[in-house]
Design an enzyme around this catalytic site. Structure first.
Site, short mmCIF file in Angstrom:
data_model
loop_
_atom_site.label_atom_id
_atom_site.label_comp_id
_atom_site.label_asym_id
_atom_site.label_seq_id
_atom_site.Cartn_x
_atom_site.Cartn_y
_atom_site.Cartn_z
N LYS A 1 29.01 -7.95 -11.49
CA LYS A 1 28.16 -7.00 -12.21
C LYS A 1 26.73 -7.19 -11.73
O LYS A 1 26.38 -8.26 -11.23
CB LYS A 1 28.21 -7.26 -13.72
CG LYS A 1 27.83 -6.07 -14.55
CD LYS A 1 28.99 -5.11 -14.67
CE LYS A 1 28.68 -3.93 -15.55
NZ LYS A 1 29.90 -3.15 -15.81
P1 NAD Z 1 25.57 6.48 -19.54
O1 NAD Z 1 24.26 5.95 -19.13
O2 NAD Z 1 26.14 7.63 -18.80
O3 NAD Z 1 25.54 6.88 -21.09
C1 NAD Z 1 25.14 6.01 -22.09
C2 NAD Z 1 25.12 6.76 -23.41
O4 NAD Z 1 24.84 5.84 -24.45
C3 NAD Z 1 24.04 7.84 -23.49
O5 NAD Z 1 24.57 8.96 -24.16
C4 NAD Z 1 22.97 7.20 -24.34
O6 NAD Z 1 22.19 8.15 -25.05
C5 NAD Z 1 23.82 6.39 -25.28
N1 NAD Z 1 23.09 5.29 -25.90
C6 NAD Z 1 22.28 4.40 -25.32
N2 NAD Z 1 21.76 3.57 -26.24
C7 NAD Z 1 22.30 3.95 -27.42
C8 NAD Z 1 22.17 3.49 -28.75
N3 NAD Z 1 21.36 2.46 -29.04
N4 NAD Z 1 22.88 4.12 -29.71
C9 NAD Z 1 23.68 5.16 -29.41
N5 NAD Z 1 23.83 5.65 -28.18
C10 NAD Z 1 23.14 5.05 -27.20
O7 NAD Z 1 26.55 5.21 -19.50
P2 NAD Z 1 28.13 5.22 -19.36
O8 NAD Z 1 28.49 5.11 -17.93
O9 NAD Z 1 28.70 6.31 -20.19
O10 NAD Z 1 28.49 3.79 -20.00
C11 NAD Z 1 28.66 3.63 -21.41
C12 NAD Z 1 29.40 2.34 -21.66
O11 NAD Z 1 30.66 2.37 -21.00
C13 NAD Z 1 28.70 1.08 -21.15
O12 NAD Z 1 28.98 0.01 -22.02
C14 NAD Z 1 29.38 0.83 -19.83
O13 NAD Z 1 29.30 -0.54 -19.43
C15 NAD Z 1 30.79 1.23 -20.16
N6 NAD Z 1 31.61 1.57 -19.00
C16 NAD Z 1 31.23 2.55 -18.13
C17 NAD Z 1 32.06 2.84 -17.05
C18 NAD Z 1 31.74 3.95 -16.09
O14 NAD Z 1 32.60 4.26 -15.26
N7 NAD Z 1 30.59 4.59 -16.18
C19 NAD Z 1 33.25 2.11 -16.85
C20 NAD Z 1 33.61 1.13 -17.76
C21 NAD Z 1 32.78 0.88 -18.84
#
Ligand code: NAD
Length: 452
Positions: free
Chosen positions: A121
Site C-alpha cells: 500500500k
Molecule cells: P473515493 O475517493 O472514490 O471515494 C471516497 C468517498 O468517501 C467519497 O464519496 C467521499 O466523499 C467519502 N468520504 C470521505 N470521507 C468521508 C467521511 N468522513 N464520511 C463520509 N464519507 C466520506 O474512494 P474509493 O475508491 O471509493 O474508496 C473507498 C473505500 O474503499 C476506501 O476505504 C478504499 O480503501 C476502499 N477500497 C477501494 C477500492 C478501489 O478499487 N477503489 C478497492 C478496495 C477497497
C-alpha cells in the site's frame, strides 16, 4: 515552505476516531491465530511485520509559485505469493502506520481470494480538495520518481484507492514508463484508463464484487427477513468509486437505496434515493447534501438508520465501540477498508449481526486488477462479460470458503465453550476469512523455507 500535512490534519481530526492501526492489526491477527490448530508464535511475528517501509519527503512547486513539502509512503507487507499489490491513497490524515495496516490487509485479501500477489500500500499525505489538477499531477509524478525501482510489474504494482483514480494511475504509468523505456510497462500499475491498458470492468470491480459477495452470502446465511436483495433496504456511507457503483448495482439487483453520503453528510429518502438525480447534483454542487426531496442527515446518524444492509464505503474506523450497539442493520458489508474496529466486531457479533469483512467484500478490486495485469502481460483485451463472469466465480468461491470455514470454527468453538461455559469470543466471519488466508500463507512459508 508550507507543510500540507500540518495544515490539513486538524481539519479532519474527527474523521478517524478509534484505535491505533497496529493495535487493530494485532487484535485481528491474534483472534485468527487463536483459532488455528497449530499455533505458531514465530509465524505470528513474521506475518504481523511489514517487509519493507519506504518514506519519501519531496517538495512540489504549487500553482502560486510557492514550494510545499509532501510526505509519501510505500509499504510492502509481504511478497510470499507474488509481487506486492495495493492502492495509492491521497488523504490529509494518512500516516505510515495506517499504510502498514492497509498493506497487511492486502496480503490477507490476495491470499484469501487466491490471486498471486503479495500485500502493499502507499500514499501521500495531502488534501486533494485543496489541490489543482496541475498540483496533483506534480505530486503523483514526483512520488513515483522518488519510489524509482521499488515499484514495477514484478515487484510492487500500485492501483487506485481513496482520492486517487484512473487519471492518477495514467500519470503513474507515464512516469514509470519514461523512467523505464523500451519495455512493456503496462503491468506496472492497474486501474488505468481503458485506452491505456485498463481492463473493462475494473472501475466497477470493487462495487460489483461487493454485490456478488452479498448475493452469495444471502443464499448461504439464514438471515431472518433477508433472503435476497429484492426489496432489501440498503444504506451506503460514501459515494465515490466504490460507494456510488455499489449503489447503482444494488439498486439494479432490486434493492432500495435509502441513504448515501459524502464528506459533507448524508441524504435520506424512505422510498429510495433517485441515483441519477444524486449523481447530477453531486457533479453540479460538489456534494449530495441539499438534493431536493431528500432529508439531510449526518454521517453519524446515517450509520444508525433502520435498514437491512449497511455498506460503509468511505473511511476506516466508522463503526466503533461507541456506536456499534446502536447499529440497526441486519447485515454489514465492509466495502471500505477497515470501517469496523475490533471492539465493534465483537459487539456486532454478540448482537448476531453478521459482518462481511473487507478482505472478502471489497476483494473485487484486486481481483480485476489481477485480470488487468494478466491482460497487459499477454497483450490481450477481455470483453466485459468475461471479466464479470470470472469475478463472480471468484467472489462466490471466496464467500463459500469463508462461510464453510466459519461454520467449522463455530462448531469447534461451541463444543469447547460448552466445556468451559464461555460463549464470549464466538468466532466471526472476519476471523474465519483471516484463518483461511493465514493458513495459505503458512503453507507457502513452510514450502519456500526461510532464506538463507
Ligand atoms: P473515493 O475517493 O472514490 O471515494 C471516497 C468517498 O468517501 C467519497 O464519496 C467521499 O466523499 C467519502 N468520504 C470521505 N470521507 C468521508 C467521511 N468522513 N464520511 C463520509 N464519507 C466520506 O474512494 P474509493 O475508491 O471509493 O474508496 C473507498 C473505500 O474503499 C476506501 O476505504 C478504499 O480503501 C476502499 N477500497 C477501494 C477500492 C478501489 O478499487 N477503489 C478497492 C478496495 C477497497
Amino acid at each position: 515552505m508550507k507543510d500540507p500535512k500540518k495544515n490539513k490534519a486538524e481539519l479532519v481530526a474527527s474523521e478517524t476516531k478509534g484505535p491505533e492501526p497496529t493495535e487493530i492489526l494485532h487484535t485481528h491477527l491474534q483472534r485468527a491465530f487463536d483459532c488455528l490448530q497449530e499455533r505458531d508464535g514465530e509465524l505470528f511475528a513474521f506475518l504481523s511485520q511489514p517487509k519493507r517501509i519506504i518514506t519519501v519527503n519531496f517538495p512540489v512547486e504549487m500553482d502560486d509559485g510557492s514550494l510545499s513539502m509532501f510526505h509519501g509512503y510505500r509499504v510492502i507487507h509481504n511478497r510470499l505469493l507474488g509481487p506486492g499489490k495495493g492502492g495509492i491513497r491521497f488523504h490529509p490524515q494518512l500516516t505510515c502506520d495506517e499504510v502498514c495496516r492497509l498493506a497487511a490487509l492486502m496480503t490477507w485479501k490476495s491470499a484469501l481470494i487466491d490471486v498471486p500477489f503479495g500485500g502493499a500500500k502507499g500514499g501521500v499525505t495531502c488534501d486533494t480538495k485543496t489541490l489543482s489538477e496541475n498540483e496533483l499531477r506534480h505530486i503523483t509524478r514526483r512520488f513515483i520518481t522518488e519510489l524509482g525501482d521499488d515499484i514495477g510489474p514484478n515487484t510492487d504494482i500500485p492501483a487506485p484507492d481513496l482520492y486517487t483514480n484512473e487519471q492518477t494511475m495514467a500519470w503513474v504509468y507515464d512516469t514509470y514508463d519514461i523512467m523505464h523505456p523500451g519495455r512493456n510497462n503496462l503491468p506496472a500499475v492497474t486501474g488505468k484508463p481503458l485506452e491505456l491498458g485498463g481492463s473493462l470492468g475494473r472501475y466497477e470491480a470493487t462495487g460489483r464484487g461487493c454485490l456478488y459477495a452479498t448475493e452469495r452470502f444471502l443464499t448461504r446465511a439464514d438471515i431472518p427477513g433477508l433472503k435476497s436483495l429484492q426489496g432489501a433496504r440498503v444504506v451506503i456511507q460514501g459515494f465515490g468509486n466504490v460507494g456510488s457503483v455499489a449503489a447503482w448495482l444494488f439498486q439494479e439487483a432490486g434493492a432500495v437505496i435509502l441513504a448515501v453520503s459524502d464528506t459533507q453528510g448524508g441524504i435520506f429518502h424512505e422510498k429510495g434515493i433517485d441515483l441519477k438525480a444524486a449523481t447530477e447534483f453531486k457533479q453540479a454542487h460538489g456534494t449530495l447534501v441539499g438534493l431536493p426531496e431528500t432529508r439531510s442527515i449526518t454521517n453519524d446518524d446515517l450509520l444508525l438508520l433502520d435498514c437491512d444492509i449497511l455498506i460503509p464505503a468511505a473511511l476506516d474506523n466508522q463503526i466503533r465501540e461507541d456506536n456499534a450497539e446502536k447499529i440497526c442493520a441486519k447485515l454489514v458489508v465492509e466495502a471500505a477498508n477497515g470501517p469496523a474496529t475490533p471492539k465493534a466486531d465483537h459487539i456486532l457479533n454478540r448482537r448476531g449481526i453478521p459482518l462481511l469483512p473487507d478482505i472478502l467484500a471489497n476483494a473485487g478490486g484486486v481481483m480485476v486488477s489481477y485480470f488487468e495485469w494478466v491482460q497487459n502481460i499477454e497483450n490481450e483485451k477481455w470483453d466485459l462479460d468475461e471479466v464479470n463472469d470470472k469475478l463472480k466465480v471468484k467472489m462466490h468461491h471466496g464467500v463459500d470458503v469463508v462461510f464453510d470455514r466459519w461454520r467449522n470454527l463455530v462448531s469447534r468453538f461451541t463444543t469447547a465453550a460448552d466445556q468451559k461455559g464461555d460463549q464470549d469470543e464466538y468466532p466471526d466471519l472476519r476471523t474465519a476469512a483471516l484463518v483461511v488466508a493465514i493458513e495459505r500463507l503458512a503453507r507457502v512459508t513452510r514450502e519456500r523455507g526461510i532464506w538463507p
